[in-house]
Design an enzyme around this catalytic site. Structure first.
Site, PDB file in Angstrom:
ATOM      1  N   HIS A 113      -5.965   2.520   0.800  1.00 34.75           N
ATOM      2  CA  HIS A 113      -5.380   3.720   1.410  1.00 34.75           C
ATOM      3  C   HIS A 113      -6.281   4.354   2.484  1.00 34.75           C
ATOM      4  O   HIS A 113      -5.806   4.738   3.543  1.00 34.75           O
ATOM      5  CB  HIS A 113      -5.090   4.780   0.341  1.00 34.75           C
ATOM      6  N   ASP A 124       0.891  -1.163   0.000  1.00 37.23           N
ATOM      7  CA  ASP A 124       0.000   0.000   0.000  1.00 37.23           C
ATOM      8  C   ASP A 124       0.928   1.212   0.000  1.00 37.23           C
ATOM      9  O   ASP A 124       1.534   1.527   1.035  1.00 37.23           O
ATOM     10  CB  ASP A 124      -0.894   0.010   1.243  1.00 37.23           C
ATOM     11  N   HIS A 125       1.061   1.854  -1.151  1.00 37.78           N
ATOM     12  CA  HIS A 125       2.113   2.872  -1.238  1.00 37.78           C
ATOM     13  C   HIS A 125       1.851   4.066  -0.313  1.00 37.78           C
ATOM     14  O   HIS A 125       2.767   4.797   0.033  1.00 37.78           O
ATOM     15  CB  HIS A 125       2.343   3.321  -2.695  1.00 37.78           C
TER      16      HIS A 125
HETATM   17  C1  BG6 Z   1      -3.688   4.546  -6.431  1.00 38.35           C
HETATM   18  C2  BG6 Z   1      -5.007   4.563  -7.134  1.00 38.35           C
HETATM   19  O1  BG6 Z   1      -3.598   3.464  -5.555  1.00 38.35           O
HETATM   20  O2  BG6 Z   1      -3.544   5.754  -5.710  1.00 38.35           O
HETATM   21  C3  BG6 Z   1      -5.114   5.749  -8.062  1.00 38.35           C
HETATM   22  O3  BG6 Z   1      -5.142   3.359  -7.891  1.00 38.35           O
HETATM   23  C4  BG6 Z   1      -4.843   7.023  -7.310  1.00 38.35           C
HETATM   24  O4  BG6 Z   1      -6.386   5.818  -8.682  1.00 38.35           O
HETATM   25  C5  BG6 Z   1      -3.542   6.918  -6.517  1.00 38.35           C
HETATM   26  O5  BG6 Z   1      -4.735   8.068  -8.250  1.00 38.35           O
HETATM   27  C6  BG6 Z   1      -3.358   8.108  -5.613  1.00 38.35           C
HETATM   28  O6  BG6 Z   1      -2.084   8.041  -5.035  1.00 38.35           O
HETATM   29  P1  BG6 Z   1      -1.313   9.347  -4.620  1.00 38.35           P
HETATM   30  O7  BG6 Z   1      -0.048   8.854  -3.968  1.00 38.35           O
HETATM   31  O8  BG6 Z   1      -1.072  10.133  -5.859  1.00 38.35           O
HETATM   32  O9  BG6 Z   1      -2.221  10.077  -3.661  1.00 38.35           O
END
Ligand code: BG6
Length: 496
Positions: free
Chosen positions: A243, A180-181
């Site tokens: 997230h 989960d980045h």
């Molecule tokens: C991803 C989703 O996990 O997270 C995307 O699949 C989304 O749809 C993105 O745009 C948002 O990540 P961040 O780090 O740009 O807030």
């Protein structure tokens, strides 16, 4: 960092994720000296490429990312290899195993393998099963074999369990890394530090002092080039099961006894278990769904979701959702958690807003005109990387005059140090075998357990069209969201 030698095997090596995110992150780790001395990257995909062609593609990918450096490239390129694999073909995996054995001998990677699945989730099962059958999932002696998967981990509770059963046929839970980045963002990692490395916040972190908590991930981007995936997933699967639920846990969980991956994940799961089941009978009382129409973003006209390339022109896929959730325990009983995420909103803003209660009695109501504003604490995640605490203060003036003012901490104000991008951090932790920033299966199941009835309600109600509120691109979402959570507009647009 004492990183073990390792071969990183990327399935989907000729794909978009590898070129845009993974390889630039690997290159950056190498460039900044974070990589083990003995490492190898072995790209695998269906495309017919040799080692040199793969190297040329990866070089282009790094050049496009703007991070290219010749010297670092020259030391990295000889460590890149390519193996063509047809994902369903067992013989291909046998060849892969033999190649990895050779690489171990030449490059000293000592049998340590990290299998990164940068492929569509429909291939997870096939690849995991083939790795298992070829013996590549077995850990011999000190060596490790790990598998890394990206969300979505299934599309509902049942499919998440089925996927897990397949992974577990070949890999034990400690071998599985579910990315989960969001968890790898510095500002997100800081939430637990803020809460539990300071003594003064925890005593007020409960229903006696907090009015509500708002978790927001607003984006101004649309569906981009991912309509094929997104139109099936929608915002609840794309952002909430992962997230949003992690941010909720970090904001609301109890303190773990020690900062160990499993103790932290135990507390997250305990929090998820306390989530009050969604009252489906009340249909849309605690839920607002929206889909963006045409509008203006940064002064440019953008099309409606249904007119995006690859989207069904009659699509009922939500691109915006707000859920009012409750946690049934002593700490949080009755406190609403507003979870809101959407695409094509006015601007990018990921943040958690903790709204404290009003003072119980204002001694000032007869002398001062101003309304007292309750304290607010904001964890700015992105792009404002801040902690921001508002409080009332007297302004210097002959007449009694109060204003809300702020205490502000910006991450940029901190000592500059080496900062890792989210993908760099998760890759390092996979090599180190640290699960702190990864989902554990029980958490995945608890969160699907909460969301699946909501998805089923939306997808079977037959009246979704009536409940799917259109909002203009570039706005803050459907008006109905403000009706559910009147503080939303301020939470999301407040300058920090
Ligand atoms: C991803 C989703 O996990 O997270 C995307 O699949 C989304 O749809 C993105 O745009 C948002 O990540 P961040 O780090 O740009 O807030």
């Amino acid at each position: 960092l004492n990183l073990p030698p390792c071969a990183i095997v990327i399935f989907g090596a000729s794909g978009d994720l590898t070129a845009r995110k993974l390889f630039p992150a690997l290159f950056s780790l190498h460039r900044s000296g974070h990589f083990p001395e003995s490492f190898v990257i072995l790209g695998c995909s269906r495309s017919e490429l040799d080692d040199d062609q793969f190297r040329a593609r990866m070089r282009e990918a790094v050049e496009r990312s703007g991070d290219f450096e010749r010297q670092a490239w020259e030391t990295m390129a000889p460590r890149l290899y390519y193996q063509q694999v047809s994902y369903e073909d067992a013989a291909g995996y046998a060849a892969l195993a033999a190649r990895l054995d050779d690489i171990d001998r030449v490059q000293g990677t000592r049998g340590n393998r990290l299998f990164y699945l940068a492929v569509p989730p429909t291939l997870y099962e096939t690849i995991a099963a083939c790795l298992g059958e070829t013996g590549l999932a077995v850990e011999h002696g000190e060596s490790f074999s790990r598998i890394v998967v990206e969300k979505p981990f299934g599309h509902d509770l049942r499919s998440a369990q089925a996927l897990d059963a397949i992974l577990h046929r070949s890999f034990g839970e400690p071998q599985v890394f579910r990315i989960d980045h969001y968890l790898a963002k510095e500002t997100v990692q800081n939430i637990l530090m803020f809460r539990f490395a300071n003594a003064i916040f925890e005593p007020v972190w409960n229903r006696n002092h907090i009015d509500y908590i708002s978790v927001i991930a607003a984006e101004n981007l649309g569906v981009e080039h991912r309509a094929g995936y997104y139109d099936k997933a929608g915002v609840l699967r794309d952002m909430f099961q992962n997230h949003m639920m992690q941010l909720l846990a970090l904001a609301a969980m109890d303190a773990p006894t020690c900062f160990h991956a499993d103790r932290v994940r135990d507390e997250k799961v305990r929090l998820y278990r306390g989530l009050k089941p969604f009252e489906v009978a009340d249909e849309f009382k605690d839920l607002v769904l929206g889909q963006y129409g045409p509008g203006m973003i940064d002064g440019k006209h953008v099309v409606a979701y249904r007119d995006e390339k690859g989207v069904d022109p009659r699509s009922l896929t939500p691109t915006f959702a707000m859920i009012r959730a409750f946690v049934d325990n002593w700490r949080w009983k009755g406190v609403p958690f507003f979870l809101t995420s959407g695409k094509r909103l006015a601007r990018k803003a990921s943040r958690i807003v903790v709204q404290f209660k009003d003072v119980p009695h204002s001694m000032l109501h007869e002398v001062a005109q101003e309304r007292l504003e309750a304290n607010q604490l904001v964890f700015g995640i992105y792009p404002d990387e801040v902690i921001h605490m508002s409080f009332m203060a007297k302004l210097p003036a002959p007449r009694l005059c109060l204003r809300p003012v702020v205490m502000h901490y910006g991450f940029d104000d901190a000592e500059p140090g080496p900062r890792l991008e989210a993908y760099e951090k998760v890759l390092l932790d996979c090599i180190l075998g640290d699960h702190m920033l990864f989902w554990r299966q029980d958490g995945v199941e608890q969160t699907w357990g909460f969301l699946t009835p909501i998805l089923e309600m939306c997808e079977t109600c037959g009246e979704l069209e009536r409940h799917l509120h259109s909002y203009p691109a570039g706005s803050w979402g459907p008006e109905r969201a403000v009706a559910l959570h009147p503080g939303f507009a301020r939470d999301v647009s407040m300058k920090t």
